[in-house]
Design a protein around this motif. Structure first.
Motif, PDB file in Angstrom:
ATOM      1  N   ARG A  41       0.868  -1.178   0.000  1.00 24.01           N
ATOM      2  CA  ARG A  41       0.000   0.000   0.000  1.00 24.01           C
ATOM      3  C   ARG A  41       0.905   1.228   0.000  1.00 24.01           C
ATOM      4  NH1 ARG A  41      -5.564   0.887   1.614  1.00 24.01           N
ATOM      5  NH2 ARG A  41      -5.855   3.064   2.185  1.00 24.01           N
ATOM      6  N   GLY A  42       0.518   2.207  -0.796  1.00 18.80           N
ATOM      7  CA  GLY A  42       1.304   3.435  -0.861  1.00 18.80           C
ATOM      8  C   GLY A  42       0.393   4.636  -0.951  1.00 18.80           C
ATOM      9  N   LEU A  51      -0.532   6.417  -4.178  1.00 15.05           N
ATOM     10  CA  LEU A  51       0.589   6.412  -5.115  1.00 15.05           C
ATOM     11  C   LEU A  51       0.192   5.573  -6.328  1.00 15.05           C
ATOM     12  CD1 LEU A  51       3.672   5.871  -2.780  1.00 15.05           C
ATOM     13  CD2 LEU A  51       2.817   8.010  -3.755  1.00 15.05           C
ATOM     14  N   TYR A  52       0.819   5.854  -7.455  1.00 16.93           N
ATOM     15  CA  TYR A  52       0.484   5.129  -8.679  1.00 16.93           C
ATOM     16  C   TYR A  52       1.255   3.811  -8.791  1.00 16.93           C
ATOM     17  CZ  TYR A  52       4.843   7.011 -10.613  1.00 16.93           C
ATOM     18  OH  TYR A  52       6.149   7.336 -10.829  1.00 16.93           O
ATOM     19  N   GLN A  53       0.696   2.894  -9.597  1.00 21.91           N
ATOM     20  CA  GLN A  53       1.314   1.607  -9.928  1.00 21.91           C
ATOM     21  C   GLN A  53       1.678   0.781  -8.688  1.00 21.91           C
ATOM     22  OE1 GLN A  53       2.265   0.366 -13.559  1.00 21.91           O
ATOM     23  NE2 GLN A  53       0.265   1.275 -13.207  1.00 21.91           N
ATOM     24  N   ILE A  54       0.791   0.736  -7.717  1.00 20.13           N
ATOM     25  CA  ILE A  54       0.973  -0.087  -6.523  1.00 20.13           C
ATOM     26  C   ILE A  54       0.176  -1.375  -6.729  1.00 20.13           C
ATOM     27  CG2 ILE A  54       0.614  -0.253  -4.031  1.00 20.13           C
ATOM     28  CD1 ILE A  54       2.738   1.812  -4.839  1.00 20.13           C
ATOM     29  N   HIS A  88      -8.214  -0.728  -6.707  1.00 18.62           N
ATOM     30  CA  HIS A  88      -9.106   0.418  -6.925  1.00 18.62           C
ATOM     31  C   HIS A  88      -8.520   1.712  -6.365  1.00 18.62           C
ATOM     32  CE1 HIS A  88     -11.987  -2.467  -8.348  1.00 18.62           C
ATOM     33  NE2 HIS A  88     -11.715  -3.188  -7.289  1.00 18.62           N
ATOM     34  N   ARG A  89      -7.386   1.617  -5.650  1.00 21.48           N
ATOM     35  CA  ARG A  89      -6.693   2.811  -5.167  1.00 21.48           C
ATOM     36  C   ARG A  89      -5.694   3.227  -6.236  1.00 21.48           C
ATOM     37  NH1 ARG A  89      -3.489   3.158  -1.171  1.00 21.48           N
ATOM     38  NH2 ARG A  89      -4.304   5.121  -0.419  1.00 21.48           N
ATOM     39  N   VAL A  90      -6.116   4.129  -7.109  1.00 22.34           N
ATOM     40  CA  VAL A  90      -5.287   4.505  -8.245  1.00 22.34           C
ATOM     41  C   VAL A  90      -5.088   6.009  -8.320  1.00 22.34           C
ATOM     42  CG1 VAL A  90      -5.969   2.482  -9.601  1.00 22.34           C
ATOM     43  CG2 VAL A  90      -7.285   4.585  -9.814  1.00 22.34           C
ATOM     44  N   ASP A  91      -4.039   6.407  -9.015  1.00 24.72           N
ATOM     45  CA  ASP A  91      -3.766   7.812  -9.321  1.00 24.72           C
ATOM     46  C   ASP A  91      -3.947   7.951 -10.836  1.00 24.72           C
ATOM     47  OD1 ASP A  91      -2.860  10.368  -9.651  1.00 24.72           O
ATOM     48  OD2 ASP A  91      -0.821   9.987  -8.967  1.00 24.72           O
ATOM     49  N   ALA A  92      -5.194   8.142 -11.260  1.00 24.81           N
ATOM     50  CA  ALA A  92      -5.529   8.093 -12.683  1.00 24.81           C
ATOM     51  C   ALA A  92      -5.755   9.453 -13.324  1.00 24.81           C
ATOM     52  CB  ALA A  92      -6.781   7.233 -12.881  1.00 24.81           C
ATOM     53  N   PHE A  93      -5.701  10.539 -12.566  1.00 25.01           N
ATOM     54  CA  PHE A  93      -6.101  11.825 -13.121  1.00 25.01           C
ATOM     55  C   PHE A  93      -4.939  12.808 -13.154  1.00 25.01           C
ATOM     56  CE2 PHE A  93      -9.682   9.791 -11.012  1.00 25.01           C
ATOM     57  CZ  PHE A  93     -10.489   9.566 -12.125  1.00 25.01           C
ATOM     58  N   THR A 102      -3.369   5.663 -15.705  1.00 21.62           N
ATOM     59  CA  THR A 102      -4.355   6.141 -16.667  1.00 21.62           C
ATOM     60  C   THR A 102      -5.334   5.067 -17.099  1.00 21.62           C
ATOM     61  OG1 THR A 102      -2.756   5.772 -18.427  1.00 21.62           O
ATOM     62  CG2 THR A 102      -2.957   8.017 -17.567  1.00 21.62           C
ATOM     63  N   GLY A 103      -4.969   3.802 -16.966  1.00 16.58           N
ATOM     64  CA  GLY A 103      -5.895   2.724 -17.305  1.00 16.58           C
ATOM     65  C   GLY A 103      -6.973   2.550 -16.261  1.00 16.58           C
ATOM     66  N   GLY A 104      -6.838   3.223 -15.132  1.00 17.46           N
ATOM     67  CA  GLY A 104      -7.831   3.136 -14.065  1.00 17.46           C
ATOM     68  C   GLY A 104      -7.667   1.897 -13.209  1.00 17.46           C
ATOM     69  N   ALA A 105      -8.729   1.565 -12.506  1.00 17.10           N
ATOM     70  CA  ALA A 105      -8.721   0.408 -11.615  1.00 17.10           C
ATOM     71  C   ALA A 105      -8.641  -0.878 -12.441  1.00 17.10           C
ATOM     72  CB  ALA A 105      -9.982   0.409 -10.764  1.00 17.10           C
ATOM     73  N   THR A 106      -8.141  -1.923 -11.821  1.00 14.81           N
ATOM     74  CA  THR A 106      -8.076  -3.233 -12.476  1.00 14.81           C
ATOM     75  C   THR A 106      -8.787  -4.253 -11.615  1.00 14.81           C
ATOM     76  OG1 THR A 106      -5.889  -3.569 -11.485  1.00 14.81           O
ATOM     77  CG2 THR A 106      -5.941  -2.837 -13.773  1.00 14.81           C
ATOM     78  N   GLY A 107      -9.376  -5.232 -12.262  1.00 18.92           N
ATOM     79  CA  GLY A 107     -10.076  -6.299 -11.559  1.00 18.92           C
ATOM     80  C   GLY A 107      -9.128  -7.402 -11.137  1.00 18.92           C
ATOM     81  N   GLY A 108      -9.591  -8.222 -10.235  1.00 20.35           N
ATOM     82  CA  GLY A 108      -8.797  -9.355  -9.796  1.00 20.35           C
ATOM     83  C   GLY A 108      -8.818 -10.468 -10.833  1.00 20.35           C
ATOM     84  N   PHE A 109      -7.925 -11.433 -10.648  1.00 19.04           N
ATOM     85  CA  PHE A 109      -7.858 -12.566 -11.557  1.00 19.04           C
ATOM     86  C   PHE A 109      -7.185 -13.745 -10.878  1.00 19.04           C
ATOM     87  CE2 PHE A 109      -3.891 -10.304 -12.188  1.00 19.04           C
ATOM     88  CZ  PHE A 109      -2.953 -11.322 -12.203  1.00 19.04           C
ATOM     89  N   ALA A 110      -7.363 -14.916 -11.468  1.00 15.56           N
ATOM     90  CA  ALA A 110      -6.641 -16.123 -11.070  1.00 15.56           C
ATOM     91  C   ALA A 110      -6.390 -16.936 -12.332  1.00 15.56           C
ATOM     92  CB  ALA A 110      -7.440 -16.949 -10.060  1.00 15.56           C
ATOM     93  N   VAL A 111      -5.166 -17.391 -12.517  1.00 15.74           N
ATOM     94  CA  VAL A 111      -4.814 -18.205 -13.678  1.00 15.74           C
ATOM     95  C   VAL A 111      -4.064 -19.454 -13.225  1.00 15.74           C
ATOM     96  CG1 VAL A 111      -4.764 -16.281 -15.317  1.00 15.74           C
ATOM     97  CG2 VAL A 111      -2.690 -16.915 -14.107  1.00 15.74           C
TER      98      VAL A 111
END
Length: 169
Positions: A41-42, A51-54, A88-93, A102-111
């Protein structure tokens, strides 16, 4: 961001904190399980933004089977589930922050990944595997390309095969 598209950085008070854990369990002779988790967390303390890209909470769970074939020769097969929560904690603006998410929030995944390996003589390992076996489309939050006002989330590779050889001298 400047009118010409340049990104302006400034010094701020910020924090970055995280925790990681890994555990292994031997279930039976040659059969084991492992779990790895990491969380970061940042935040920008100067103006209260993330903070961005966390990366979000992420990790992997694996079941592995190892068998000794001869002296200093062993074979391993594993099924590995890699996963990440949504971020969902992003620095998008760019108007209020750096805008590096700038891509905004991202969803979770499992592969699911499958791997087989052969270790010979304590110095050489040959591995063969398939990543993202179910060919699931997903977007890791941390983007390996430079961010800009039009950057979109970069999709991770689909189903992929790999063959690697590692020799230690």
């Amino acid at each position: 961001m400047k009118a010409d598209g340049g990104i302006v950085y400034r010094n701020v008070d910020a924090y970055l904190t995280g925790i990681g854990a890994e555990g292994r369990l031997n279930v039976a002779e040659g059969l084991g399980a492992r779990l790895r988790l990491g969380w970061t967390r940042g935040g920008n303390l100067t103006d209260g933004r993330p903070l961005y890209q966390i990366p979000p909470l992420e990790g992997e769970a694996a079941v592995e089977y190892r068998r000794d074939l001869a002296v200093e020769t062993s074979a391993t097969v594993a099924a590995v589930m890699r996963f990440a929560g949504g971020q969902h904690r992003v620095d998008a603006f760019t108007a209020t922050g750096s805008g590096q998410d700038t891509g905004g929030a991202t969803g979770g995944f499992a592969v699911l990944d499958l791997v087989a390996g052969l270790a010979v003589g304590g110095r050489a390992v040959v591995s063969l595997g398939m990543t993202n076996v179910l060919d699931k489309r997903h977007h890791p939050h941390v983007n390996p390309v430079p961010q800009g006002p039009t950057t979109q989330p970069l999709a991770a590779p689909g189903r992929s095969l790999f063959l690697t050889t590692t020799v230690t001298f």
